[in-house]
Design a protein around this motif. Structure first.
Motif: not given
Length: 327
Positions: A55-63, A80-85, A87-98
Motif C-alpha cells: 500500500h502506498h505510504p501516502d495512503h496506508v495510515e488512512r486505509v 479507494t487507494f493505490p496498490i503496488k504491482g 513491477d513497482g508501478t502503482w494502480r488505483w483500486f476500489l476496495s470493498r469488504a463485507l
C-alpha cells in the motif's frame, strides 16, 4: 480438498478482481491467485497485516484506520487507494469488504475484493480537463467575438461596412478553431496555420506568396493568435498592399534563433513587395493593434509592423514555450 472448496477456488481465481478473506478481527488468511499474480507476493508475505507492504505510504495510515473501524463495528468497508504491482508501478483500486455472519448475527469472517479502476480514474480526469478546457475556450471565444464586434463597429461607416469587417474576422476566428479541432485542441503546426489563413485569398495564384520555415508547433492560444494576425495582414495586403497589384508579392518566412540569448526564439517575418506605395496614416487601427499588441501580449514576444518603401513588413520575435515549440 472437497469439491465445494475446489469450485470456490476456481471461481475466486477466475474473477477479474483481487480477492481475499479475513478473520473477524481483520487477520487476512487467504488471497486469490490474481492477488499474488499482481503483487508478486506470497501468503507468507501478506498474511495478517502484511498487505500494508504493497500500500502506498501516502495512503496506508488512512486505509488502516478506516478498515480497522469496520473490523470493530462490523460495518461494510469501502475505500479507494493505490496498490503496488510486482513491477513497482502503482494502480488505483476500489476496495470493498463485507462481513459474513452466522445465524446469531456474529461476524465469522470477511470477504473482500480490490477492483482496478486506474483507467476509469484516468478517463474521469481527462474528461474533467476537457470540460475545464471547453469552459475556458468558450469564455475566451465569446470575449474575442465581443472585442471583434466592438472594434469593427468603431471604424464602420454604416451597417454594411460593419458587417463586412465583422464577418471576415469571425470567419478567420472560425478557421483557426476548425484547424485546432482537427487535433482535439492540442495545437497546430505553424505551416498549417499560415497555409489555411492565406488559402481563401490566394486561390488560383499561389505563386504570389512564398512560404518557408522549419516545423514549429503552436499551442491553442498561439494558433488562434497567429490565425487572427495573418488574417489582418492578408486582408490589408489584398485591399491596399502587395496583393492589390498584379506584380505584388508576399514573402513569409520563419526560423529559430538559438544563439541570440538565453532562450531560443522564433523569428517570423511577413514582407510585402511590388505593391502600391502606402502612406503611413499616423494612427493604428484595430488590425494593427491586434497584430502588434495582441500577439506580443498573448505570446510574450516582440512584434513590429512597419510600412517600408518596398511594402508592409511585420517582424515577430517570440520565445519558445508551451505556446510556441519545436515540432
Amino acid at each position: 480438498m472437497r469439491d465445494g472448496d475446489v469450485n470456490f477456488q476456481l471461481l475466486a481465481d477466475s474473477i477479474p478482481q483481487l480477492a481475499w478473506m479475513a478473520q473477524p478481527d481483520g487477520w487476512i488468511f487467504w488471497y486469490n491467485k490474481r492477488w499474488y499474480d499482481y503483487t508478486g507476493t506470497t501468503l507468507a508475505d501478506m498474511e495478517g497485516w502484511g498487505w500494508r507492504r504493497v500500500h502506498h505510504p501516502d495512503h496506508v495510515e488512512r486505509v488502516v484506520a478506516r478498515v480497522q473501524r469496520s473490523w470493530e463495528t462490523g460495518e461494510p468497508w469501502e475505500d479507494t487507494f493505490p496498490i503496488k504491482g510486482r513491477d513497482g508501478t502503482w494502480r488505483w483500486f476500489l476496495s470493498r469488504a463485507l462481513p459474513v455472519r452466522n445465524d446469531e448475527g456474529a461476524v465469522i469472517r470477511w470477504f473482500g475484493t480490490n477492483t482496478d479502476i486506474t483507467e476509469i480514474r484516468d478517463a474521469e480526469k481527462r474528461q474533467q480537463l476537457l470540460l475545464d478546457e471547453l469552459n475556458h475556450r468558450v469564455k475566451n471565444t465569446l470575449a474575442a467575438v465581443q472585442s471583434l464586434a466592438r472594434q469593427s463597429a468603431r471604424g464602420a461607416k454604416d451597417v454594411d461596412s460593419f458587417m463586412d469587417k465583422f464577418d471576415s474576422r469571425l470567419i478567420a476566428l472560425s478557421r483557426a478553431h476548425s484547424l485546432l479541432a482537427r487535433d482535439v485542441w492540442q495545437g497546430a503546426s505553424l505551416m498549417e496555420v499560415v497555409s489555411e489563413s492565406l488559402a481563401p485569398f490566394i486561390e488560383g495564384e499561389p505563386s504570389r506568396v512564398e512560404i518557408s520555415g522549419r516545423q514549429i508547433r503552436l499551442g491553442p492560444t498561439a494558433a488562434v493568435s497567429f490565425g487572427m494576425a495573418l488574417h489582418e495582414l492578408i486582408t490589408n495586403a489584398t485591399k491596399y498592399g502587395a496583393l492589390s497589384a498584379p506584380e505584388g508579392r508576399v514573402k513569409i518566412h520563419w526560423s529559430l534563433d538559438l544563439e541570440g540569448g538565453s532562450q531560443p526564439t522564433l523569428e517570423f517575418v511577413w514582407e510585402e513587395s511590388g505593391g502600391p506605395k502606402v502612406a503611413d496614416a499616423g494612427h493604428r487601427g484595430f488590425g494593427s493593434r491586434l497584430i502588434e499588441d495582441g500577439m506580443a501580449r498573448e505570446l510574450d514576444g516582440d512584434v513590429a509592423l512597419t510600412l517600408e518603401e518596398s511594402g508592409a513588413v511585420c517582424r515577430m520575435r517570440l520565445p519558445l514555450s508551451r505556446k510556441v515549440m519545436i515540432a
